[in-house]
Structure formats: C-alpha cells, structure tokens
Design a protein around this motif. Structure first.
Motif, PDB file in Angstrom:
ATOM      1  N   ASN A 251       0.812  -1.229   0.000  1.00  0.00           N
ATOM      2  CA  ASN A 251       0.000   0.000   0.000  1.00  0.00           C
ATOM      3  C   ASN A 251       0.836   1.265   0.000  1.00  0.00           C
ATOM      4  OD1 ASN A 251      -2.429  -1.282  -0.147  1.00  0.00           O
ATOM      5  ND2 ASN A 251      -2.882  -1.175   2.045  1.00  0.00           N
ATOM      6  N   ASP A 252       2.069   1.199   0.486  1.00  0.00           N
ATOM      7  CA  ASP A 252       2.925   2.392   0.559  1.00  0.00           C
ATOM      8  C   ASP A 252       3.639   2.679  -0.755  1.00  0.00           C
ATOM      9  OD1 ASP A 252       2.206   2.835   3.170  1.00  0.00           O
ATOM     10  OD2 ASP A 252       3.892   1.695   3.995  1.00  0.00           O
ATOM     11  N   ILE A 253       3.526   1.768  -1.717  1.00  0.00           N
ATOM     12  CA  ILE A 253       4.172   2.002  -3.012  1.00  0.00           C
ATOM     13  C   ILE A 253       3.362   3.024  -3.799  1.00  0.00           C
ATOM     14  CG2 ILE A 253       4.899   0.945  -5.184  1.00  0.00           C
ATOM     15  CD1 ILE A 253       5.178  -1.698  -3.706  1.00  0.00           C
ATOM     16  N   LYS A 254       4.011   4.082  -4.216  1.00  0.00           N
ATOM     17  CA  LYS A 254       3.310   5.135  -4.951  1.00  0.00           C
ATOM     18  C   LYS A 254       3.030   4.682  -6.384  1.00  0.00           C
ATOM     19  CE  LYS A 254       5.296   8.943  -2.288  1.00  0.00           C
ATOM     20  NZ  LYS A 254       6.101  10.189  -2.345  1.00  0.00           N
ATOM     21  N   LYS A 255       1.854   5.051  -6.874  1.00  0.00           N
ATOM     22  CA  LYS A 255       1.494   4.726  -8.255  1.00  0.00           C
ATOM     23  C   LYS A 255       2.332   5.564  -9.218  1.00  0.00           C
ATOM     24  CE  LYS A 255      -3.244   3.161  -7.441  1.00  0.00           C
ATOM     25  NZ  LYS A 255      -4.669   3.326  -7.811  1.00  0.00           N
ATOM     26  N   VAL A 256       2.805   4.911 -10.271  1.00  0.00           N
ATOM     27  CA  VAL A 256       3.651   5.578 -11.255  1.00  0.00           C
ATOM     28  C   VAL A 256       3.009   5.451 -12.629  1.00  0.00           C
ATOM     29  CG1 VAL A 256       5.928   5.577 -12.364  1.00  0.00           C
ATOM     30  CG2 VAL A 256       5.730   5.070  -9.932  1.00  0.00           C
ATOM     31  N   ALA A 257       2.997   6.546 -13.374  1.00  0.00           N
ATOM     32  CA  ALA A 257       2.493   6.511 -14.746  1.00  0.00           C
ATOM     33  C   ALA A 257       3.507   5.781 -15.621  1.00  0.00           C
ATOM     34  CB  ALA A 257       2.263   7.931 -15.256  1.00  0.00           C
ATOM     35  N   ILE A 258       3.063   4.744 -16.310  1.00  0.00           N
ATOM     36  CA  ILE A 258       3.965   3.918 -17.118  1.00  0.00           C
ATOM     37  C   ILE A 258       3.970   4.400 -18.556  1.00  0.00           C
ATOM     38  CG2 ILE A 258       4.392   1.576 -17.981  1.00  0.00           C
ATOM     39  CD1 ILE A 258       3.210   0.508 -15.403  1.00  0.00           C
ATOM     40  N   ASP A 259       5.162   4.722 -19.041  1.00  0.00           N
ATOM     41  CA  ASP A 259       5.324   5.149 -20.427  1.00  0.00           C
ATOM     42  C   ASP A 259       5.215   3.930 -21.341  1.00  0.00           C
ATOM     43  OD1 ASP A 259       6.405   7.318 -22.405  1.00  0.00           O
ATOM     44  OD2 ASP A 259       7.665   5.544 -22.748  1.00  0.00           O
TER      45      ASP A 259
ATOM     46  N   LEU B  33       7.502   0.509 -21.575  1.00  0.00           N
ATOM     47  CA  LEU B  33       6.881  -0.790 -21.347  1.00  0.00           C
ATOM     48  C   LEU B  33       7.166  -1.742 -22.497  1.00  0.00           C
ATOM     49  CD1 LEU B  33       5.020  -2.646 -19.735  1.00  0.00           C
ATOM     50  CD2 LEU B  33       3.067  -1.563 -20.867  1.00  0.00           C
ATOM     51  N   GLU B  34       7.102  -1.223 -23.724  1.00  0.00           N
ATOM     52  CA  GLU B  34       7.368  -2.063 -24.893  1.00  0.00           C
ATOM     53  C   GLU B  34       8.813  -2.558 -24.901  1.00  0.00           C
ATOM     54  OE1 GLU B  34       7.085  -1.847 -29.788  1.00  0.00           O
ATOM     55  OE2 GLU B  34       6.220  -0.259 -28.556  1.00  0.00           O
ATOM     56  N   LEU B  35       9.751  -1.666 -24.549  1.00  0.00           N
ATOM     57  CA  LEU B  35      11.161  -2.060 -24.494  1.00  0.00           C
ATOM     58  C   LEU B  35      11.393  -3.087 -23.386  1.00  0.00           C
ATOM     59  CD1 LEU B  35      13.038   1.318 -25.097  1.00  0.00           C
ATOM     60  CD2 LEU B  35      13.248  -0.762 -26.465  1.00  0.00           C
ATOM     61  N   ALA B  36      10.732  -2.883 -22.237  1.00  0.00           N
ATOM     62  CA  ALA B  36      10.876  -3.837 -21.134  1.00  0.00           C
ATOM     63  C   ALA B  36      10.349  -5.208 -21.540  1.00  0.00           C
ATOM     64  CB  ALA B  36      10.143  -3.325 -19.894  1.00  0.00           C
ATOM     65  N   GLU B  37       9.228  -5.246 -22.249  1.00  0.00           N
ATOM     66  CA  GLU B  37       8.676  -6.506 -22.731  1.00  0.00           C
ATOM     67  C   GLU B  37       9.613  -7.176 -23.727  1.00  0.00           C
ATOM     68  OE1 GLU B  37       3.875  -5.579 -22.391  1.00  0.00           O
ATOM     69  OE2 GLU B  37       4.960  -5.063 -24.213  1.00  0.00           O
ATOM     70  N   THR B  38      10.251  -6.357 -24.585  1.00  0.00           N
ATOM     71  CA  THR B  38      11.218  -6.892 -25.544  1.00  0.00           C
ATOM     72  C   THR B  38      12.420  -7.492 -24.829  1.00  0.00           C
ATOM     73  OG1 THR B  38      10.558  -5.247 -27.191  1.00  0.00           O
ATOM     74  CG2 THR B  38      12.688  -6.326 -27.530  1.00  0.00           C
ATOM     75  N   LEU B  39      12.903  -6.795 -23.793  1.00  0.00           N
ATOM     76  CA  LEU B  39      14.047  -7.283 -23.019  1.00  0.00           C
ATOM     77  C   LEU B  39      13.708  -8.617 -22.353  1.00  0.00           C
ATOM     78  CD1 LEU B  39      16.862  -6.864 -21.785  1.00  0.00           C
ATOM     79  CD2 LEU B  39      15.779  -5.525 -19.969  1.00  0.00           C
ATOM     80  N   ILE B  40      12.514  -8.705 -21.760  1.00  0.00           N
ATOM     81  CA  ILE B  40      12.089  -9.957 -21.120  1.00  0.00           C
ATOM     82  C   ILE B  40      12.001 -11.074 -22.145  1.00  0.00           C
ATOM     83  CG2 ILE B  40      10.140 -11.094 -19.977  1.00  0.00           C
ATOM     84  CD1 ILE B  40       9.606  -8.417 -18.543  1.00  0.00           C
TER      85      ILE B  40
ATOM     86  N   LEU C  22      16.957   0.758 -20.961  1.00  0.00           N
ATOM     87  CA  LEU C  22      16.243  -0.354 -21.582  1.00  0.00           C
ATOM     88  C   LEU C  22      16.747  -0.618 -22.995  1.00  0.00           C
ATOM     89  CD1 LEU C  22      12.613   0.476 -20.374  1.00  0.00           C
ATOM     90  CD2 LEU C  22      13.913  -1.573 -19.782  1.00  0.00           C
ATOM     91  N   ARG C  23      16.943   0.474 -23.758  1.00  0.00           N
ATOM     92  CA  ARG C  23      17.395   0.329 -25.146  1.00  0.00           C
ATOM     93  C   ARG C  23      18.766  -0.342 -25.216  1.00  0.00           C
ATOM     94  NH1 ARG C  23      16.883   5.211 -26.267  1.00  0.00           N
ATOM     95  NH2 ARG C  23      14.704   5.120 -26.935  1.00  0.00           N
TER      96      ARG C  23
END
Length: 328
Positions: A191-199, A203-210, A263-264
């Motif tokens: 609950n203490d983790i602040k919400k972050v707007a995801i670019d 996100l696409e680069l992170a998915e590619t890396l995974i 990420l790149r």
C-alpha cells in the motif's frame, strides 16, 4: 530406498488405495559448522538441565536430565504446566493421521506458489493397489488438476495437494500447503508504493528485453554462491592463504541518462551477447547463470555510464560533421 515419511490411504469418495510418502528434498551444502570455544579450541556441547539447578547454583555444573525423563508440557498459567505424555499424543483422535480424504479438486494454476510448502514423492503401497493408483494419477495428469485434502504428521495437520508427477513419471507428487492465516497480507507492504504513470515506449522495451532473455527453466544452471564463497574461506584458512573478502562495489562513474536509454542499451546488449555465451565469474560453475549484480562485477554491465555514452555521442556528431565538410 529411504524409509517412508508417512504411510496411509488416499480416499476419493468410494475409491481408496494405499500410498507411501517420501521426502522429495535434501540439503546438499558441504560446509557444516560446530560451536567451538575460542580460548581452547574444543567443541561446545549442549546439555538439558533443570532450570532450578541453574537458578540455585549458577556457577556449578548441573546434572543433565536423561532423555526418557523429558516430556512435553503446556504452560497454562505462569510457572504451572500440564504434562502431556508421548503415548497420549500418539493416540490423538485425528483421522488424517492414517487417511487423506480428498475433499475437492482444483486446477493446477490455482495453486498459488506462496501456499505451497514442502514436496513429497508419493508411490503406491503395493502392486495389488497399483491399478487404482495408476488410474487416479492418469486422470489428474489429463485433467491438469490437484486433489486437496488434509494430512496429519510432524505435530500438526496440514492441507495437502496431490498431483501427477510431471513428464512420464509413474508416481504422484504431494505438497503440504500453508493455511491462509499463516500468510501475511501483501497490502501491508504494497500500500505504501506510490502509483507511477507507465510510459508505453518504456513498457514495450521492457517486454522486448524480457522476451529476448527468456529461456527454458534449467535448475542445474543455478548454483549456491554463498556455499561456494564459504568453501573458499574454509580452504584458505586450512592452507593458511589470504582470506578472500567481499569486494566493495565500484564507485558509479556516471548516472544512467534515462530509463528509456537503459532499456534500449539492455536490449542491444542482449542481442549481441546472449546469456548462454556470457563470461562466468571465477570460482563458479561454468554453466551458472549471472544476475545483473554479478554481471557488473564481471565487467558485463548492461548499461554503460552516462559520461561514456555522452562522449560516444559527441564523437559520433564530430565524425558526421567532418564527413559533411569533406563532401562540401
């Protein structure tokens, strides 16, 4: 073969067959420590003594209490105990001591990892009951289901999940499970983790890396680095060699320009240096996987320092400028 940890019956409605459960794991660490007196070098041993003997004469050696004189006791009020004999515990009225009554079946993907505790290998008790065992195992494998029931051993009653052993194995696997009240609520921490707007681009680069670093799980590629370091320490002391010490992390030479840049570059490095071809640190198994912090120590950091990246960018611009002047 080792002795079974539990023997009894599996009951599914009117179908029943005998099984034996064997512990499916074992400790493989090679280094074992004893408690040693620093002044004399002798091994320290523990003895069970009466509390009153220590209170009345703390400086004198108390006589040890014999094993057959020790029983369990429950403190129902301060300093007052009710004694429970081993035979009384052995005769507790708990049906699941002898029979696992399978109460329901669930899909395997419903068994959340945090609920699973210890694995056991389940085999048929004898050849006579082999048919019922084999039919139930095949049905569990085909339906991808697990049977849930309760089993009593080790001083308590556990939830147990019975599944078909993976692959072409002929046996079953049984997993003891935690009760819901044994798990802390994740919200207490999350609950203490602040919400972050995801670019979306990040996100696409992170998915590619995974995707590029995804490989079939091979447990043999993971080694216990702590055990390796412990063995090196012990061997160094035996051979009177310099004691290996933890290396302090190298000072950061620059900050990562941005998450997108990190990420790149990570995706690019993954393409040019696949995981199977990466250099392994000395002292580890040649097939051992490297995690990011290990890669950094081994000179394989995925993200280059910002200053170096900036110099590289400046050099590229200068080269382009020179090329334009030549063409003019």
């Amino acid at each position: 073969m080792a002795r079974p940890y539990w023997s009894g019956h599996i009951q599914i409605s009117l179908v029943s067959f005998g099984v034996k459960l064997y512990v499916a794991t074992e400790a493989k660490g090679e280094i074992r420590f004893h408690q040693i007196s620093r002044s004399t070098g002798e091994r320290v041993r523990h003895q069970k003594v009466l509390a009153s003997a220590l209170e009345q004469a703390p400086d004198e050696a108390a006589a040890p209490v014999e094993k057959d004189e020790i029983v369990k006791g429950y403190e129902y009020t301060k300093g007052q105990y009710v004694i429970v004999e081993p035979s009384e515990i052995a005769n507790l009225r708990v049906p699941s001591k002898h029979t696992v009554d399978v109460q329901q079946f669930v899909s395997l993907d419903e068994l959340a990892p945090e609920y699973l505790e210890n694995p056991y290998s389940a085999v048929t008790e004898n050849d006579i009951q082999g048919e019922a065992f084999a039919v139930v195992r095949a049905a569990l494998a085909k339906s991808k289901k697990a049977g849930l029931g309760k089993i009593a051993f080790g001083g308590r009653e556990h939830i147990i999940a019975l599944t078909a052993a993976p692959g072409d194995e002929r046996g079953m696997m049984a997993y003891t499970m935690r009760y819901q009240e044994e798990l802390r609520k994740p919200a207490e921490y999350f609950n203490d983790i602040k919400k972050v707007a995801i670019d979306e681009d990040s996100l696409e680069l992170a998915e590619t890396l995974i995707k590029k670093r995804t490989a079939k799980f091979d447990p043999s590629k993971f080694v216990d680095g702590y055990e390796v370091a412990l063995k090196e320490l012990v061997e160094a002391k035996i051979k009177h060699l310099p004691i290996p010490k933890d290396e302090a992390p190298a000072p950061t030479r620059g900050k990562v320009i941005s998450l997108m840049d990190a990420l790149r570059k990570s995706v690019q490095n993954t393409e040019t240096a696949p995981a199977v071809a990466r250099k392994k640190p000395a002292g580890h198994d040649t097939d051992a996987m490297l995690f990011p912090e290990q890669e950094e120590k081994a000179g394989l950091a995925l993200v280059k320092p910002a200053k170096a990246s900036a110099r590289s960018s400046a050099a590229t611009k200068a080269a382009k400028g020179g090329a334009k002047r030549k063409s003019a």
